[in-house]
Design a protein around this motif. Structure first.
Motif, PDB file in Angstrom:
ATOM      1  N   PHE A  92       0.719  -1.385  -0.084  1.00 64.31           N
ATOM      2  CA  PHE A  92      -0.062   0.045   0.016  1.00 64.31           C
ATOM      3  C   PHE A  92       0.953   1.164  -0.008  1.00 64.31           C
ATOM      4  N   ALA A  93       0.150   2.468  -0.557  1.00 64.88           N
ATOM      5  CA  ALA A  93       0.970   3.623  -0.648  1.00 64.88           C
ATOM      6  C   ALA A  93       1.024   4.026   0.791  1.00 64.88           C
ATOM      7  N   ALA A  94       1.860   4.784   1.527  1.00 66.82           N
ATOM      8  CA  ALA A  94       2.155   5.160   2.656  1.00 66.82           C
ATOM      9  C   ALA A  94       1.296   6.685   2.485  1.00 66.82           C
ATOM     10  N   LYS A 140      -5.253  12.482  25.249  1.00 62.18           N
ATOM     11  CA  LYS A 140      -5.723  11.559  24.189  1.00 62.18           C
ATOM     12  C   LYS A 140      -6.519  12.175  23.284  1.00 62.18           C
ATOM     13  N   LYS A 141      -6.062  11.781  22.006  1.00 65.45           N
ATOM     14  CA  LYS A 141      -6.964  12.236  20.877  1.00 65.45           C
ATOM     15  C   LYS A 141      -7.243  10.991  20.247  1.00 65.45           C
ATOM     16  N   GLU A 142      -8.374  10.841  19.592  1.00 70.22           N
ATOM     17  CA  GLU A 142      -9.158   9.730  18.938  1.00 70.22           C
ATOM     18  C   GLU A 142      -9.460   9.937  17.169  1.00 70.22           C
ATOM     19  N   ASP A 143     -10.060   9.287  16.542  1.00 70.28           N
ATOM     20  CA  ASP A 143     -10.190   9.390  15.387  1.00 70.28           C
ATOM     21  C   ASP A 143      -9.233   9.780  14.332  1.00 70.28           C
ATOM     22  N   ILE A 144      -8.022   9.370  14.531  1.00 70.20           N
ATOM     23  CA  ILE A 144      -7.001   9.613  13.737  1.00 70.20           C
ATOM     24  C   ILE A 144      -7.105   8.698  12.753  1.00 70.20           C
ATOM     25  N   ASP A 145      -7.816   8.693  11.559  1.00 70.76           N
ATOM     26  CA  ASP A 145      -8.063   7.794  10.881  1.00 70.76           C
ATOM     27  C   ASP A 145      -7.203   8.071   9.493  1.00 70.76           C
ATOM     28  N   ILE A 146      -6.743   7.031   8.968  1.00 69.96           N
ATOM     29  CA  ILE A 146      -5.747   7.166   7.720  1.00 69.96           C
ATOM     30  C   ILE A 146      -6.413   6.266   6.644  1.00 69.96           C
ATOM     31  N   GLN A 147      -6.677   6.406   5.305  1.00 67.26           N
ATOM     32  CA  GLN A 147      -7.011   5.599   4.502  1.00 67.26           C
ATOM     33  C   GLN A 147      -6.175   5.257   3.606  1.00 67.26           C
ATOM     34  N   LEU A 148      -5.926   3.870   3.358  1.00 69.97           N
ATOM     35  CA  LEU A 148      -4.587   3.557   2.714  1.00 69.97           C
ATOM     36  C   LEU A 148      -5.090   2.905   1.187  1.00 69.97           C
ATOM     37  N   VAL A 149      -4.503   3.024   0.135  1.00 63.62           N
ATOM     38  CA  VAL A 149      -4.859   2.311  -0.962  1.00 63.62           C
ATOM     39  C   VAL A 149      -3.779   1.454  -1.607  1.00 63.62           C
ATOM     40  N   PRO A 150      -4.223   0.482  -2.434  1.00 57.21           N
ATOM     41  CA  PRO A 150      -2.867  -0.253  -2.872  1.00 57.21           C
ATOM     42  C   PRO A 150      -1.875   0.631  -3.930  1.00 57.21           C
ATOM     43  N   HIS A 151      -0.678   0.394  -3.586  1.00 56.99           N
ATOM     44  CA  HIS A 151       0.205   1.090  -4.165  1.00 56.99           C
ATOM     45  C   HIS A 151       0.359   0.864  -5.841  1.00 56.99           C
ATOM     46  N   LEU A 200       3.448   4.156  -5.084  1.00 56.42           N
ATOM     47  CA  LEU A 200       2.633   5.572  -5.478  1.00 56.42           C
ATOM     48  C   LEU A 200       1.193   5.339  -5.362  1.00 56.42           C
ATOM     49  N   PRO A 201       0.420   6.055  -4.974  1.00 57.24           N
ATOM     50  CA  PRO A 201      -1.049   6.156  -4.835  1.00 57.24           C
ATOM     51  C   PRO A 201      -1.423   6.611  -6.229  1.00 57.24           C
ATOM     52  N   PRO A 202      -2.746   6.443  -6.489  1.00 55.33           N
ATOM     53  CA  PRO A 202      -3.097   6.935  -7.695  1.00 55.33           C
ATOM     54  C   PRO A 202      -2.902   8.499  -7.660  1.00 55.33           C
ATOM     55  N   GLY A 203      -2.724   9.162  -8.708  1.00 52.91           N
ATOM     56  CA  GLY A 203      -2.808  10.443  -9.306  1.00 52.91           C
ATOM     57  C   GLY A 203      -1.790  10.938 -10.182  1.00 52.91           C
ATOM     58  N   ASP A 255      -3.680   5.367 -12.513  1.00 51.40           N
ATOM     59  CA  ASP A 255      -5.202   5.093 -12.373  1.00 51.40           C
ATOM     60  C   ASP A 255      -4.762   3.871 -11.413  1.00 51.40           C
ATOM     61  N   PRO A 256      -5.964   3.356 -10.457  1.00 50.05           N
ATOM     62  CA  PRO A 256      -5.844   2.220  -9.495  1.00 50.05           C
ATOM     63  C   PRO A 256      -5.522   1.193 -10.295  1.00 50.05           C
ATOM     64  N   GLY A 257      -4.615   0.563 -10.075  1.00 49.90           N
ATOM     65  CA  GLY A 257      -4.274  -0.892 -10.226  1.00 49.90           C
ATOM     66  C   GLY A 257      -3.744  -1.035 -11.718  1.00 49.90           C
ATOM     67  N   VAL A 258      -3.583   0.210 -12.258  1.00 48.56           N
ATOM     68  CA  VAL A 258      -2.989   0.306 -13.654  1.00 48.56           C
ATOM     69  C   VAL A 258      -1.619   1.086 -13.651  1.00 48.56           C
ATOM     70  N   PRO A 259      -0.715   0.445 -13.813  1.00 44.27           N
ATOM     71  CA  PRO A 259       0.814   0.985 -13.644  1.00 44.27           C
ATOM     72  C   PRO A 259       1.162   1.604 -14.822  1.00 44.27           C
ATOM     73  N   VAL A 260       2.189   2.214 -15.048  1.00 42.04           N
ATOM     74  CA  VAL A 260       2.677   2.958 -16.288  1.00 42.04           C
ATOM     75  C   VAL A 260       3.769   2.434 -16.447  1.00 42.04           C
ATOM     76  N   GLN A 261       4.071   1.791 -17.619  1.00 43.68           N
ATOM     77  CA  GLN A 261       5.384   1.102 -17.930  1.00 43.68           C
ATOM     78  C   GLN A 261       5.872   1.465 -19.342  1.00 43.68           C
ATOM     79  N   GLY A 262       7.484   1.403 -19.172  1.00 48.36           N
ATOM     80  CA  GLY A 262       7.827   1.637 -20.607  1.00 48.36           C
ATOM     81  C   GLY A 262       8.274   3.133 -20.966  1.00 48.36           C
TER      82      GLY A 262
END
Length: 470
Positions: free
Chosen positions: A14-16, A38-49, A102-105, A148-155
């Motif tokens: 996953f992308a950091a 104490k602090k709560e709800d420190i949520d972080i969404q990860l996506v496949p790199h 790398l995350p999508p972007g 794009d998600p799951g679509v690497p750029v190669q070459g």
């Protein structure tokens, strides 16, 4: 006593990502903790790199080994583009590289020869710049790579260019007058518009001599402003030149007396009084290409609500107001009975332009919405662009063209769009530097949502991301 932290989450595959980070627009959020707090709800969404691969060549087409290759993400600060590194790699003996995690972007891919990181000449250290994919030293010619998600750029394949950074030296000239103070600004320029890259200013000696060091290969415009009398009109001049590795000296910028622009400000408030402290509010005259260097830093509002811009560079200028507190916004600019809010004024050196009425309002529009993205995708990789159906307002620095980014939940909001009919488009393939591109706006309009905004409207819409091609 408290301490400040940045919380980052990582996981194999996953992308950091840091808490509060919304690429490409919003940096990580700082978390301040006191002893025992104490602090709560420190949520972080990860996506496949994802990853980008390619081959780097030298100018002869031979594989280039040992180069630093980076994937850069563009950030914007006050409309100027800056880069942060998202991933890096060293090209191997075949010139090949792999940028992963790398995350999508959107990314810019650059290459740099580390052998040139510590070089100089008799005048000091030289800071060489990178080569941007597809093989150009010019930032404005760089091509973004979209993941794009799951679509690497190669070459990918491009050639490394090593171009020496240049020095530009010159002098400001005011015929028959003594220069009391001045400023010289340099920034990339292309196709008669100011590029949205960082600019810099040079130190000026008392005799008007200036120097810029370590100027990378680019097309540049130098704008200069000088003062020859206290409380008088500022003088201006400009110089344009492509720079490609050769020092340039003997530049002479002749300064001419700027135009005088004056008028009055009207606070057309429906439910709010004008702010008591107006010292930080200025009427400005930015150039139509987006540059804000073309006027004197005057334009404060007097007790009688008058303003004076004591010096404006020749050229096409909009009248704008900066420093307005919420909820105040520009409503209208009138001159000689005509509405010139979104029509640039052609100003000339030494001329006077008075009687300009600047009308401000506390009534504004709000356009919000929710965008649905595909499973496994990261909402923050998408930009939402609102732009008018009237193509006459497809101009640099147009009030009618705005960009924002989705939050973690796919939400977005625009505040203060002028009343008009708008296209609203969701895209991953554009950023702030594209907002003056007619070709991009025309393409986005084909699948955009259309909506009318009238004065004071509060409206909401829904958008849907297009599934990436695999």
């Amino acid at each position: 006593q408290s301490k400040t932290f940045v919380v980052t989450a990582t996981k194999t595959g996953f992308a950091a990502r840091a808490f509060g980070e919304t690429p490409p627009a919003v940096p990580p959020s700082y978390i301040e903790l006191k002893n025992g707090e104490k602090k709560e709800d420190i949520d972080i969404q990860l996506v496949p790199h994802n990853f980008i691969t390619g081959t780097l060549l030298d100018e002869d087409g031979t594989p280039f080994a040992g180069a630093l290759v980076e994937a850069l993400r563009a950030l914007y600060d006050n409309g100027q583009r800056k880069f942060v590194t998202a991933a890096d790699s060293i090209s191997d003996d075949r010139g090949q590289f792999r940028l992963f995690g790398l995350p999508p972007g959107q990314y810019f891919v650059t290459a740099f020869d580390p052998a040139y990181s510590r070089v100089g000449d008799q005048l000091g250290q030289l800071f060489y710049g990178p080569t941007f994919y597809p093989g150009t030293p010019f930032q404005d010619d760089a091509v973004r790579v979209t993941l794009d998600p799951g679509v690497p750029v190669q070459g990918l394949k491009f050639k490394l260019q090593i171009i020496r950074p240049a020095r530009i030296t010159g002098k400001l000239i005011v015929t028959g007058l003594q220069l009391l103070a001045g400023a010289v600004n340099i920034g990339p320029s292309r196709n008669s518009r100011s590029a949205s890259f960082a600019t810099s200013e040079a130190d000026i000696k008392p005799d008007g001599v200036f120097q810029f060091a370590n100027i990378l290969a680019e097309r540049y415009i130098i704008r200069a402003r000088g003062e020859v009398e206290r409380q008088g009109l500022s003088h201006f001049g400009l110089w344009t030149q492509p720079v490609e590795g050769v020092d340039i000296s003997g530049v002479e910028i002749v300064l001419s007396k700027g135009a005088l622009v004056s008028g009055r400000v009207t606070w057309d408030g429906k439910s709010n009084r004008p702010p008591a402290d107006q010292s930080g509010i200025r009427v400005r005259a930015p150039l139509s290409d987006g540059s804000t260097f073309g006027d004197a830093l005057t334009g404060t509002i007097g007790l009688d609500r008058s303003f004076f811009l004591r010096g404006v560079m020749a050229g096409r200028h909009y009248i704008r107001v900066e420093g307005l507190p919420e909820p105040w916004r520009l409503k209208q600019v009138l001159w000689r009975g005509a509405d010139v809010t979104d029509i640039p004024l052609d100003l000339d050196y030494g001329q006077t332009y008075d009687g300009i009425d600047v009308i401000l309002t506390d009534t504004y529009t709000t356009l919000s919405g929710l965008a649905a993205v595909n499973a496994g995708d990261l909402p923050q990789g998408y930009a939402v662009i609102a732009f008018p159906s009237n193509t006459l307002n497809w101009q640099p620095s147009s009030r009618f063209i705005k960009i924002t980014y989705l939050d973690d939940h796919g939400r977005f909001m625009f505040r203060g769009l002028p009343p008009a009919e708008y296209f609203v488009a969701l895209t991953r393939a554009a950023d702030e530097s594209d907002l003056a591109s007619d070709a991009l706006l025309d393409r986005l309009s084909q699948n955009a949502v259309t909506i009318w905004l009238r004065e004071g409207d509060r409206k909401s819409i829904s958008l849907q991301a297009t599934a990436p091609k695999r």
